[in-house]
Scaffold this motif. Structure first.
Motif, short mmCIF file in Angstrom:
data_model
loop_
_atom_site.label_atom_id
_atom_site.label_comp_id
_atom_site.label_asym_id
_atom_site.label_seq_id
_atom_site.Cartn_x
_atom_site.Cartn_y
_atom_site.Cartn_z
N SER A 56 0.82 -1.22 0.00
CA SER A 56 0.00 0.00 0.00
C SER A 56 0.84 1.26 0.00
O SER A 56 0.48 2.26 -0.63
CB SER A 56 -0.93 0.00 1.22
OG SER A 56 -0.19 -0.02 2.43
N ASN A 57 2.00 1.24 0.69
CA ASN A 57 2.80 2.47 0.78
C ASN A 57 3.40 2.87 -0.57
O ASN A 57 3.38 4.05 -0.94
CB ASN A 57 3.89 2.32 1.83
CG ASN A 57 4.91 1.24 1.50
OD1 ASN A 57 4.57 0.22 0.88
ND2 ASN A 57 6.15 1.42 1.92
N ASN A 59 2.29 1.99 -3.62
CA ASN A 59 1.22 2.32 -4.55
C ASN A 59 0.60 3.68 -4.23
O ASN A 59 0.32 4.47 -5.13
CB ASN A 59 0.15 1.23 -4.53
CG ASN A 59 0.52 0.02 -5.36
OD1 ASN A 59 0.22 -0.02 -6.55
ND2 ASN A 59 1.19 -0.94 -4.76
N THR A 60 0.39 3.96 -2.96
CA THR A 60 -0.16 5.26 -2.56
C THR A 60 0.78 6.38 -2.93
O THR A 60 0.35 7.45 -3.41
CB THR A 60 -0.43 5.28 -1.04
OG1 THR A 60 -1.37 4.26 -0.71
CG2 THR A 60 -0.98 6.63 -0.61
N TYR A 61 2.07 6.16 -2.73
CA TYR A 61 3.10 7.15 -3.04
C TYR A 61 3.10 7.50 -4.53
O TYR A 61 3.01 8.67 -4.91
CB TYR A 61 4.45 6.58 -2.62
CG TYR A 61 5.67 7.42 -2.94
CD1 TYR A 61 5.76 8.75 -2.56
CD2 TYR A 61 6.76 6.84 -3.60
CE1 TYR A 61 6.90 9.51 -2.83
CE2 TYR A 61 7.90 7.58 -3.88
CZ TYR A 61 7.97 8.91 -3.49
OH TYR A 61 9.09 9.65 -3.77
N LYS A 63 0.81 6.79 -6.90
CA LYS A 63 -0.47 7.29 -7.38
C LYS A 63 -0.73 8.72 -6.92
O LYS A 63 -1.38 9.50 -7.63
CB LYS A 63 -1.59 6.36 -6.93
CG LYS A 63 -1.55 5.02 -7.65
CD LYS A 63 -2.65 4.07 -7.17
CE LYS A 63 -2.56 2.74 -7.91
NZ LYS A 63 -3.58 1.77 -7.45
N CYS A 64 -0.22 9.08 -5.75
CA CYS A 64 -0.36 10.45 -5.26
C CYS A 64 0.32 11.42 -6.22
O CYS A 64 -0.24 12.46 -6.59
CB CYS A 64 0.25 10.57 -3.87
SG CYS A 64 0.26 12.25 -3.18
N GLU A 67 -1.65 11.56 -9.59
CA GLU A 67 -2.92 12.29 -9.48
C GLU A 67 -2.70 13.80 -9.47
O GLU A 67 -3.44 14.54 -10.12
CB GLU A 67 -3.65 11.84 -8.21
CG GLU A 67 -4.22 10.43 -8.32
CD GLU A 67 -4.73 9.90 -7.00
OE1 GLU A 67 -4.65 10.66 -5.98
OE2 GLU A 67 -5.18 8.75 -6.95
N CYS A 256 3.00 13.83 -0.87
CA CYS A 256 3.21 12.45 -1.29
C CYS A 256 4.48 11.92 -0.62
O CYS A 256 5.56 12.47 -0.82
CB CYS A 256 3.37 12.36 -2.80
SG CYS A 256 2.01 13.13 -3.74
#
Length: 258
Positions: A56-57, A59-61, A63-64, A67, A256
């Motif tokens: 998750s870390n 992917n979140t990084y 994608k942030c 976006e 991010c």
């Protein structure tokens, strides 16, 4: 024969001429929808063969960053929704395909050492897509190999059929030095407008230069030298800094973190 190619060039100029985001004239023989389909199919194949990082870390990084950059990006290629995948691969690399498909290898995190440097990488890859570099590359490949069947299909509903199955995989071929330099400048503008520090793009390429023989093979043969890229980025930096300062003043401060 020379007269034939002159005639072909004139026909292509009037029927299939586009302009890139930097104002450069391009020859693009394939409809955007067909290029997007090619990119989607190629991406599906890559996802089936390359391990995907599901943490998750990471992917979140990633994608942030994507976006925030897409908010300030103008795309006219017909992408409905961008897809971002983090691949579990130690190669320091990233890519984007027509259709809005972005792949970032985990090995890139050791070279792009902060969010701004990774934003330079991702902005560069988005630049390839919105500038239709894949379309231009496939089209140029067909012209240089002398595929005269293009003439027979101009005006018909589809052009991709004339390009053959090789076009599907052509979207994965290395970009030219011209494309790479243009994507650098487009990416620099995207990252600056979205509130990422454009000066970190120079530091990114200093990090890449330090890899020496550890670079991905495609960087050695088709990309501008690290020195050239750094020089071109520095030349464009005053404009990028003005965009960055405007973005910061408007409240764009991407949070991010990895």
């Amino acid at each position: 024969m020379k007269r034939f190619y002159t005639f072909l060039s004139i026909i292509l100029f009037f029927l299939q001429c586009n302009t890139s985001p930097t104002g450069r004239r391009q020859i693009t023989l394939v409809d955007d929808s067909e290029m997007n389909e090619m990119g989607t199919q190629a991406f599906l194949e890559m996802k089936s063969k390359t391990p995907i990082d599901t943490r998750s870390n990471t992917n979140t990084y990633v994608k942030c960053i994507v976006e925030h950059q897409l908010v300030v990006t103008t795309d006219t290629t017909g992408v409905d929704q961008w897809e971002v995948i983090v691949f579990r691969d130690n190669t320091p690399n990233a890519f984007a395909l027509p259709g809005g498909k972005i792949g970032v290898y985990t090995g890139m995190f050791s070279v792009a050492k902060n969010k701004d440097q990774l934003a330079a990488v991702i902005g560069h890859e988005i630049g390839h897509v919105i500038a239709r570099h894949g379309n231009e590359r496939v089209s140029q490949n067909q012209l240089t190999t002398g595929s005269v069947k293009i003439l027979e299909t101009l005006g018909k509903p589809t052009v991709a059929g004339a390009l053959g199955m090789g076009a599907k995989f052509g979207v994965l071929l290395p970009f030219s030095r011209q494309h790479e330099s243009e994507a650098d400048l487009i990416g620099l503008e995207i990252m600056a407008k979205s509130g990422f520090d454009p000066r970190e793009s120079v530091n990114l390429w200093k990090n890449m230069s330090a890899l020496g023989s550890g670079k991905p093979n495609e960087l050695l043969s088709t990309h501008p030298s690290d020195e050239t890229r750094i020089r071109q980025l520095n030349e464009a930096m005053p404009k990028a800094m003005a965009l960055y300062e405007t973005a910061i003043q408007s409240g764009k401060k991407p949070n991010c973190n990895l």
